[in-house]
Write an enzyme that holds these catalytic residues in place. Sequence first.
Site, PDB file in Angstrom:
ATOM      1  N   CYS A 102       0.837  -1.205   0.000  1.00  0.00           N
ATOM      2  CA  CYS A 102       0.000   0.000   0.000  1.00  0.00           C
ATOM      3  C   CYS A 102       0.874   1.259   0.000  1.00  0.00           C
ATOM      4  O   CYS A 102       1.856   1.338   0.733  1.00  0.00           O
ATOM      5  CB  CYS A 102      -0.909  -0.007   1.229  1.00  0.00           C
ATOM      6  SG  CYS A 102      -2.030   1.400   1.266  1.00  0.00           S
TER       7      CYS A 102
ATOM      8  N   CYS B 232       0.501   4.775   6.973  1.00  0.00           N
ATOM      9  CA  CYS B 232      -0.134   4.594   8.281  1.00  0.00           C
ATOM     10  C   CYS B 232       0.837   3.848   9.214  1.00  0.00           C
ATOM     11  O   CYS B 232       1.235   2.709   8.922  1.00  0.00           O
ATOM     12  CB  CYS B 232      -1.434   3.814   8.133  1.00  0.00           C
ATOM     13  SG  CYS B 232      -2.490   4.476   6.813  1.00  0.00           S
TER      14      CYS B 232
ATOM     15  N   CYS C 181       0.470   0.143  10.272  1.00  0.00           N
ATOM     16  CA  CYS C 181      -0.031  -0.870   9.326  1.00  0.00           C
ATOM     17  C   CYS C 181       1.041  -1.758   8.708  1.00  0.00           C
ATOM     18  O   CYS C 181       1.982  -1.277   8.070  1.00  0.00           O
ATOM     19  CB  CYS C 181      -0.834  -0.199   8.216  1.00  0.00           C
ATOM     20  SG  CYS C 181      -1.653  -1.431   7.177  1.00  0.00           S
TER      21      CYS C 181
ATOM     22  N   CYS D   2     -16.444  -9.168   5.646  1.00  0.00           N
ATOM     23  CA  CYS D   2     -15.817  -7.872   5.371  1.00  0.00           C
ATOM     24  C   CYS D   2     -14.565  -8.052   4.526  1.00  0.00           C
ATOM     25  O   CYS D   2     -13.626  -8.751   4.934  1.00  0.00           O
ATOM     26  CB  CYS D   2     -15.472  -7.198   6.687  1.00  0.00           C
ATOM     27  SG  CYS D   2     -14.680  -5.605   6.443  1.00  0.00           S
TER      28      CYS D   2
ATOM     29  N   CYS E 218     -19.553  -6.203   3.700  1.00  0.00           N
ATOM     30  CA  CYS E 218     -18.821  -5.015   4.144  1.00  0.00           C
ATOM     31  C   CYS E 218     -17.538  -4.953   3.325  1.00  0.00           C
ATOM     32  O   CYS E 218     -16.992  -5.996   2.943  1.00  0.00           O
ATOM     33  CB  CYS E 218     -18.485  -5.144   5.636  1.00  0.00           C
ATOM     34  SG  CYS E 218     -17.483  -3.775   6.254  1.00  0.00           S
TER      35      CYS E 218
ATOM     36  N   CYS F 165     -19.279   1.996   8.904  1.00  0.00           N
ATOM     37  CA  CYS F 165     -18.508   1.347   9.961  1.00  0.00           C
ATOM     38  C   CYS F 165     -17.274   2.215  10.157  1.00  0.00           C
ATOM     39  O   CYS F 165     -16.426   2.293   9.266  1.00  0.00           O
ATOM     40  CB  CYS F 165     -18.124  -0.070   9.540  1.00  0.00           C
ATOM     41  SG  CYS F 165     -16.985  -0.868  10.694  1.00  0.00           S
TER      42      CYS F 165
ATOM     43  N   ARG G 136     -17.661  -2.550  18.116  1.00  0.00           N
ATOM     44  CA  ARG G 136     -16.916  -3.808  17.889  1.00  0.00           C
ATOM     45  C   ARG G 136     -15.623  -3.842  18.694  1.00  0.00           C
ATOM     46  O   ARG G 136     -14.803  -2.921  18.604  1.00  0.00           O
ATOM     47  CB  ARG G 136     -16.612  -3.997  16.402  1.00  0.00           C
ATOM     48  CG  ARG G 136     -15.869  -5.311  16.104  1.00  0.00           C
ATOM     49  CD  ARG G 136     -15.785  -5.654  14.623  1.00  0.00           C
ATOM     50  NE  ARG G 136     -17.101  -5.663  14.021  1.00  0.00           N
ATOM     51  CZ  ARG G 136     -17.522  -4.785  13.123  1.00  0.00           C
ATOM     52  NH1 ARG G 136     -16.718  -3.836  12.698  1.00  0.00           N
ATOM     53  NH2 ARG G 136     -18.744  -4.842  12.636  1.00  0.00           N
TER      54      ARG G 136
HETATM   55  N1  SAM Z   1      -6.623   0.504   3.112  1.00  0.00           N
HETATM   56  C1  SAM Z   1      -7.910   0.790   3.613  1.00  0.00           C
HETATM   57  C2  SAM Z   1      -7.916   1.912   4.627  1.00  0.00           C
HETATM   58  O1  SAM Z   1      -6.915   2.119   5.314  1.00  0.00           O
HETATM   59  O2  SAM Z   1      -8.948   2.569   4.742  1.00  0.00           O
HETATM   60  C3  SAM Z   1      -8.610  -0.426   4.188  1.00  0.00           C
HETATM   61  C4  SAM Z   1      -7.826  -1.453   4.997  1.00  0.00           C
HETATM   62  S1  SAM Z   1      -7.096  -0.856   6.509  1.00  0.00           S
HETATM   63  C5  SAM Z   1      -6.037  -2.204   6.926  1.00  0.00           C
HETATM   64  C6  SAM Z   1      -8.443  -0.905   7.667  1.00  0.00           C
HETATM   65  C7  SAM Z   1      -8.186  -0.469   9.079  1.00  0.00           C
HETATM   66  O3  SAM Z   1      -7.478  -1.467   9.792  1.00  0.00           O
HETATM   67  C8  SAM Z   1      -7.359   0.774   9.324  1.00  0.00           C
HETATM   68  O4  SAM Z   1      -8.081   1.951   9.151  1.00  0.00           O
HETATM   69  C9  SAM Z   1      -6.947   0.607  10.768  1.00  0.00           C
HETATM   70  O5  SAM Z   1      -7.879   1.262  11.602  1.00  0.00           O
HETATM   71  C10 SAM Z   1      -6.994  -0.902  10.980  1.00  0.00           C
HETATM   72  N2  SAM Z   1      -5.646  -1.432  11.262  1.00  0.00           N
HETATM   73  C11 SAM Z   1      -4.644  -1.620  10.380  1.00  0.00           C
HETATM   74  N3  SAM Z   1      -3.537  -2.082  10.976  1.00  0.00           N
HETATM   75  C12 SAM Z   1      -3.845  -2.209  12.290  1.00  0.00           C
HETATM   76  C13 SAM Z   1      -3.098  -2.633  13.421  1.00  0.00           C
HETATM   77  N4  SAM Z   1      -1.813  -2.999  13.330  1.00  0.00           N
HETATM   78  N5  SAM Z   1      -3.708  -2.643  14.622  1.00  0.00           N
HETATM   79  C14 SAM Z   1      -5.002  -2.256  14.730  1.00  0.00           C
HETATM   80  N6  SAM Z   1      -5.752  -1.852  13.688  1.00  0.00           N
HETATM   81  C15 SAM Z   1      -5.177  -1.809  12.485  1.00  0.00           C
HETATM   82  C1  DTB Z   2     -11.116  -2.366  11.590  1.00  0.00           C
HETATM   83  O1  DTB Z   2     -11.435  -1.360  12.247  1.00  0.00           O
HETATM   84  N1  DTB Z   2     -10.288  -3.314  12.001  1.00  0.00           N
HETATM   85  C2  DTB Z   2     -10.114  -4.334  10.984  1.00  0.00           C
HETATM   86  C3  DTB Z   2     -11.122  -3.888   9.902  1.00  0.00           C
HETATM   87  N2  DTB Z   2     -11.574  -2.628  10.385  1.00  0.00           N
HETATM   88  C4  DTB Z   2     -10.744  -3.859   8.499  1.00  0.00           C
HETATM   89  C5  DTB Z   2      -8.723  -4.505  10.514  1.00  0.00           C
HETATM   90  C6  DTB Z   2      -7.730  -4.835  11.596  1.00  0.00           C
HETATM   91  C7  DTB Z   2      -6.418  -5.078  10.956  1.00  0.00           C
HETATM   92  C8  DTB Z   2      -5.367  -5.525  11.908  1.00  0.00           C
HETATM   93  C9  DTB Z   2      -4.053  -5.674  11.259  1.00  0.00           C
HETATM   94  C10 DTB Z   2      -4.010  -6.763  10.214  1.00  0.00           C
HETATM   95  O2  DTB Z   2      -4.493  -7.900  10.457  1.00  0.00           O
HETATM   96  O3  DTB Z   2      -3.422  -6.535   9.155  1.00  0.00           O
HETATM   97 FE1  SF4 Z   3      -2.791   1.198   3.391  1.00  0.00          FE
HETATM   98 FE2  SF4 Z   3      -2.698   0.018   5.749  1.00  0.00          FE
HETATM   99 FE3  SF4 Z   3      -3.057   2.635   5.627  1.00  0.00          FE
HETATM  100 FE4  SF4 Z   3      -5.036   0.953   4.786  1.00  0.00          FE
HETATM  101  S1  SF4 Z   3      -4.257   1.174   6.847  1.00  0.00           S
HETATM  102  S2  SF4 Z   3      -4.302   2.793   3.752  1.00  0.00           S
HETATM  103  S3  SF4 Z   3      -3.793  -0.731   3.953  1.00  0.00           S
HETATM  104  S4  SF4 Z   3      -1.219   1.517   4.945  1.00  0.00           S
END
Ligand code: SAM
Ligand code: DTB
Ligand code: SF4
Length: 328
Positions: free
Chosen positions: A66, A70, A73, A110, A141, A201, A273
Amino acid sequence: MSVALADESSVRADVLRHDWTRAEVRALFDLAFPELMFRAQLAHRRYFDPCAVQISTLLSIKTGGCPEDCAYCPQSAAYETGVKADKLMALDAVLEAARAAKDAGASRFCMGAAWRAPKERDIDPVCAMIAEVKALGLETCATLGMLTAGQAARLRAAGLDYYNHNLDTSPEYYGSIITTRTYAERLDTLAHVRAAGVAVCCGGIVGMGETREDRVGMIATLAGLPAHPESVPINMLVRVAGTPLAQEAPLDPLEFVRTVAVARIAMPASVVRLSAGREDMSEETQALCFLAGANSVFFGARLLTTPNPQPDHDRHLMRRLGLRPMQQ
Ligand code: SAM
Ligand code: DTB
Ligand code: SF4
């Protein structure tokens, strides 16, 4: 009884407030724990059966690589986390995972993609996934990054029930976590989703080194949206090696429970959630989250890229707590 219930406006069945001030949200966080839990339970019971838990299952339909930064992430291309970048999954493989999720007891499926925003050419294949998953009798979702109004409308037409797009943290702390897209852009996407008639959500992550005031700001912002999100995921940071937040000190679990309780009181009709982070959480902490008003979990051994409790383990926990799946 000397229970401080003089101000019950937040839990009146006929009133959903959108004018929560930060001072009011801060005052909830500052309540003695028994008071906070009692008020959260009152709010919960006005709108929900406290023994019913909504069950969703996640699938990463497009993993890694990506372009966003973030800091939490594992899927950002900016960090070495060992997550390899894949193409968009094939429809058949998605449907196989959706059938398995349904058989395991999920009512919502989802689909998450590691995109900043979908490209126009991505929308048709994702619409096909949505339509076919819905045809299996599951709620749908998706979480695909930023959407235009037109993309949101196309996803809705395909049968999308919910769109996940998190605010993640307070407006002030946001810039310390993400530099590649703004808070205002997130709010724009949420408005497009809402306008398309897709349920929202939207929640955030705690344990990212933010202050309590940031948690206050995040919940006040969520509760101040024109309509409360139907679903509010509260994630505990999953600390992934290689990300800038890998070494973050763990948050006090009771502060996580407080965050859930405050979300429940501020948005009493929303499903809250208990989202990411359960793998590192004791069962006692999870039980307190349910008492604090959490009424949804992700079910399945994986979130998107990180582990989640094994389904058998979760079934056992739900049995021990007398919790059952929420009817759609
Ligand atoms: N790329 C899209 C976005 O960021 O909107 C969708 C997927 S993203 C992985 C969805 C959500 O997962 C993020 O907004 C974040 O709140 C959550 N998330 C990602 N990595 C995480 C982590 N290490 N711990 C907790 N939540 C996480
Ligand atoms: C949300 O708030 N938590 C979920 C879902 N929306 C998409 C994602 C959590 C991701 C945790 C890190 C991972 O497994 O990559
Ligand atoms: Fe990309 Fe992860 Fe940020 Fe979603 S949360 S925009 S997958 S870097």
